[in-house]
Write a protein that holds these residues in place. Structure first.
Motif, PDB file in Angstrom:
ATOM      1  N   ASP A   1    -111.735 -95.585 -13.683  1.00  0.00           N
ATOM      2  CA  ASP A   1    -110.545 -94.741 -13.813  1.00  0.00           C
ATOM      3  C   ASP A   1    -109.635 -95.324 -14.898  1.00  0.00           C
ATOM      4  OD1 ASP A   1    -109.692 -97.023 -12.556  1.00  0.00           O
ATOM      5  OD2 ASP A   1    -108.817 -96.024 -10.824  1.00  0.00           O
ATOM      6  N   PHE A   2    -110.195 -96.082 -15.808  1.00  0.00           N
ATOM      7  CA  PHE A   2    -109.413 -96.685 -16.889  1.00  0.00           C
ATOM      8  C   PHE A   2    -108.874 -95.618 -17.845  1.00  0.00           C
ATOM      9  CE2 PHE A   2    -111.678-101.099 -16.880  1.00  0.00           C
ATOM     10  CZ  PHE A   2    -111.067-101.382 -15.667  1.00  0.00           C
ATOM     11  N   LYS A   3    -107.814 -96.002 -18.548  1.00  0.00           N
ATOM     12  CA  LYS A   3    -107.252 -95.134 -19.590  1.00  0.00           C
ATOM     13  C   LYS A   3    -107.630 -95.729 -20.952  1.00  0.00           C
ATOM     14  CE  LYS A   3    -105.265 -92.660 -16.476  1.00  0.00           C
ATOM     15  NZ  LYS A   3    -106.299 -91.885 -15.829  1.00  0.00           N
ATOM     16  N   SER A   4    -107.557 -94.886 -21.984  1.00  0.00           N
ATOM     17  CA  SER A   4    -107.949 -95.407 -23.298  1.00  0.00           C
ATOM     18  C   SER A   4    -106.931 -95.068 -24.372  1.00  0.00           C
ATOM     19  CB  SER A   4    -109.311 -94.841 -23.701  1.00  0.00           C
ATOM     20  OG  SER A   4    -109.201 -93.456 -23.923  1.00  0.00           O
ATOM     21  N   MET A   5    -106.989 -95.820 -25.450  1.00  0.00           N
ATOM     22  CA  MET A   5    -106.228 -95.513 -26.667  1.00  0.00           C
ATOM     23  C   MET A   5    -107.240 -95.465 -27.794  1.00  0.00           C
ATOM     24  SD  MET A   5    -102.594 -97.346 -26.635  1.00  0.00           S
ATOM     25  CE  MET A   5    -103.096 -98.997 -26.926  1.00  0.00           C
ATOM     26  N   GLU A   6    -106.981 -94.606 -28.761  1.00  0.00           N
ATOM     27  CA  GLU A   6    -107.982 -94.375 -29.791  1.00  0.00           C
ATOM     28  C   GLU A   6    -107.403 -94.525 -31.180  1.00  0.00           C
ATOM     29  OE1 GLU A   6    -110.409 -90.950 -28.998  1.00  0.00           O
ATOM     30  OE2 GLU A   6    -110.592 -90.494 -31.142  1.00  0.00           O
ATOM     31  N   ALA A   7    -108.211 -95.079 -32.066  1.00  0.00           N
ATOM     32  CA  ALA A   7    -107.813 -95.160 -33.470  1.00  0.00           C
ATOM     33  C   ALA A   7    -109.026 -94.794 -34.310  1.00  0.00           C
ATOM     34  CB  ALA A   7    -107.356 -96.574 -33.805  1.00  0.00           C
TER      35      ALA A   7
ATOM     36  N   ALA B   1    -108.470 -99.809 -20.686  1.00  0.00           N
ATOM     37  CA  ALA B   1    -107.933-100.785 -19.730  1.00  0.00           C
ATOM     38  C   ALA B   1    -107.406-100.029 -18.525  1.00  0.00           C
ATOM     39  CB  ALA B   1    -106.813-101.599 -20.366  1.00  0.00           C
ATOM     40  N   ARG B   2    -107.127-100.759 -17.455  1.00  0.00           N
ATOM     41  CA  ARG B   2    -106.539-100.082 -16.294  1.00  0.00           C
ATOM     42  C   ARG B   2    -105.194 -99.506 -16.699  1.00  0.00           C
ATOM     43  NH1 ARG B   2    -103.404-104.472 -14.120  1.00  0.00           N
ATOM     44  NH2 ARG B   2    -103.972-106.262 -15.367  1.00  0.00           N
ATOM     45  N   GLU B   3    -104.760 -98.494 -15.985  1.00  0.00           N
ATOM     46  CA  GLU B   3    -103.572 -97.748 -16.379  1.00  0.00           C
ATOM     47  C   GLU B   3    -102.353 -98.662 -16.549  1.00  0.00           C
ATOM     48  OE1 GLU B   3    -102.828 -94.436 -13.814  1.00  0.00           O
ATOM     49  OE2 GLU B   3    -101.529 -93.463 -15.295  1.00  0.00           O
TER      50      GLU B   3
ATOM     51  N   GLN C   1    -100.319-102.356 -23.039  1.00  0.00           N
ATOM     52  CA  GLN C   1    -100.349-103.645 -23.743  1.00  0.00           C
ATOM     53  C   GLN C   1    -101.532-103.723 -24.708  1.00  0.00           C
ATOM     54  OE1 GLN C   1    -100.454-106.725 -20.660  1.00  0.00           O
ATOM     55  NE2 GLN C   1     -99.441-105.257 -19.300  1.00  0.00           N
ATOM     56  N   ALA C   2    -102.226-102.614 -24.855  1.00  0.00           N
ATOM     57  CA  ALA C   2    -103.465-102.675 -25.642  1.00  0.00           C
ATOM     58  C   ALA C   2    -103.250-102.341 -27.120  1.00  0.00           C
ATOM     59  CB  ALA C   2    -104.517-101.750 -25.038  1.00  0.00           C
TER      60      ALA C   2
END
Ligand SMILES: *[C@@H]1O[C@H](CO)[C@@H](O)[C@H](O)[C@H]1NC(C)=O
Ligand SMILES: *[C@@H]1O[C@H](CO)[C@@H](O)[C@H](O)[C@H]1NC(C)=O
Ligand SMILES: *[C@@H]1O[C@H](CO)[C@@H](O)[C@H](O)[C@H]1NC(C)=O
Ligand SMILES: *[C@@H]1O[C@H](CO)[C@@H](O)[C@H](O)[C@H]1NC(C)=O
Ligand SMILES: *[C@@H]1O[C@H](CO)[C@@H](O)[C@H](O)[C@H]1NC(C)=O
Length: 372
Positions: free
Chosen positions: A283-289, A301-303, A308-309
């Motif tokens: 159930d992790f969340k993501s950020m994209e580049a 990473a976890r929500e 902090q990512a």
């Protein structure tokens, strides 16, 4: 973690030393603490460990003698009569249930030498014997090759299907099998890792660590690095979770008869060894580049931690580009994912500190980055 591929396994870490940024260095620092602090080791106190270390050092010969008298080293190698070409793997891990894994594998092989035994690796898996079929690749709906019996060798971790007639040299066959696995807590194979949310509730994620020889715990396979093949992965997940694997997802289809579940279908991989296959259901969340060279780069990473990512997203994408430029080899896949896994076996259990220096989990494209 990482979840991508392999090919070039541009083993950043091993051959060229670890060129690490401050952030990565910090992360590695944290990870490297564990083995010295005993945390990740089996055994319950440092005395036990010290005793074990002394024992190993004072009698190296007796240790290896024992190993080699019981089974010859060659006996651990798979027969070379069959060469795997392509795998289709379907796994449904019950992360919020009994931790069992419903599995199905189809492997297409080419017959290099005539043989009447179909042998490959498997461990901690229960086969559904009646489901096993071996058919000629060109006659997929045919009756198939009759299987006289199925046996398992515990020490070599070999599954054998004994056939009523030999498979013909030069032909291709397809073995299919349904099986049941288990999301273990031992940080090997397809395992479960947990973390706590702010209110104290425990959440589980299912993730892989196959190197060196644990792919066989997730699905039956030819688990030797030279036996490269292409992989087509399907993962079933509940709709509020997500799944990632080496390759991008192609589509998602409802799981028949199970409301709230979907099958994620990932594109066929490049040819690669089993130990580089990787996936995660969480159930992790993501950020994209997007990297300078146009590759999708995501950090998961976890929500509670994803905010902090930012730094790892930026530096991860920059490192990927740096190495593409440095080696003049374009990264061979369309995307790279990097995941912060709560529990990751940096020391590989008893192998301990010896195993550490080459393994830069934070930056190698085919491994998993632990700690958060
Ligand atoms: C720790 O190991 C010792 C012997 O090695 C054993 O007697 C003891 O019960 C163990 N303690 C725990 C908490 O497992
Ligand atoms: C685990 O749970 C799933 C889903 O509820 C069920 O279908 C399966 O039979 C269970 N497996 C075992 C071994 O109990
Ligand atoms: C089923 O196959 C396994 C090997 O996967 C073997 O150990 C077991 O004996 C088989 N069971 C039967 C009933 O044939
Ligand atoms: C799957 O991979 C193939 C070969 O790399 C590519 O041509 C195709 O566009 C991909 N499909 C999707 C849906 O991404
Ligand atoms: C990181 O990114 C998030 C979302 O884009 C943003 O809200 C947050 O302020 C950023 N944090 C830092 C330290 O830049």
């Amino acid at each position: 973690m990482e979840i991508n591929e392999s090919v070039a396994s541009m083993s950043f870490g091993k051959r060229n030393g670890c060129h690490v940024s401050k952030g990565v260095a910090l992360l590695l620092g944290v990870l490297f603490l564990a083995p010295h602090g005993v945390a990740a080791m089996p055994g319950n106190d440092s005395q036990t460990l010290a005793a074990r270390a002394r024992g190993a050092r004072s009698s190296p010969l007796s240790a290896s003698t024992t190993l080699f008298t019981t089974t010859k080293v060659n006996d651990f190698r798979l027969p070379t009569a069959l060469k795997p070409l392509h795998y289709t793997v379907r796994l449904q891990p019950f992360i919020r249930g009994n931790f069992s894994i419903m599995g199905y594998v189809e492997v297409e092989v080419e017959v290099v030498e005539e043989t009447s035994t179909f042998t490959f690796h498997m461990a901690d898996i229960t086969t559904h014997n009646d489901s096993v079929k071996i058919v000629d690749s060109e006659k997929r709906n045919g009756k198939g090759v009759h299987i006289l019996k199925q046996t398992y060798d515990n020490q070599q971790e070999f599954y054998h299907a004994h056939l009523s007639r030999p498979l013909k040299k030069g032909r291709r066959y397809l073995l299919s099998m349904a099986f049941q696995g288990y999301l273990n807590e031992h940080l090997h194979g397809f395992y479960r890792s947990s973390y706590k949310v702010a209110n104290g509730d425990e959440r589980w994620v299912a993730v892989t660590q196959f190197q060196p020889t644990d792919a066989r715990k997730a699905f039956p396979c030819f688990d030797e690095p030279a036996m490269k093949a292409t992989f087509e992965i399907f993962l079933a997940r509940e709709t509020d979770m997500s799944a990632i694997s080496n390759m991008p997802r192609i589509d998602s289809q409802p799981v028949e008869g199970q409301e709230g579940w979907v099958w994620d279908h990932f594109n066929t991989s490049v040819p690669m060894p089993t130990y580089l296959v990787a996936f995660l259901v969480s159930d992790f969340k993501s950020m994209e580049a997007t990297t300078q060279n146009g590759k999708t780069f995501r950090v998961w990473a976890r929500e509670d931690a994803i905010s902090q990512a930012n730094y790892s997203l930026k530096i991860g994408a920059d490192i990927l580009t740096f190495f593409e430029d440095f080696f003049s080899i374009p990264y061979p896949l369309p995307k790279q994912d990097m995941v912060a896994i709560p529990d990751f076996p940096l020391g590989h259990g008893e192998l301990g500190p010896n195993h550490l220096p080459g393994d830069c989990y934070a930056i190698r494209p085919n491994s998993i980055c632990g700690g958060q």
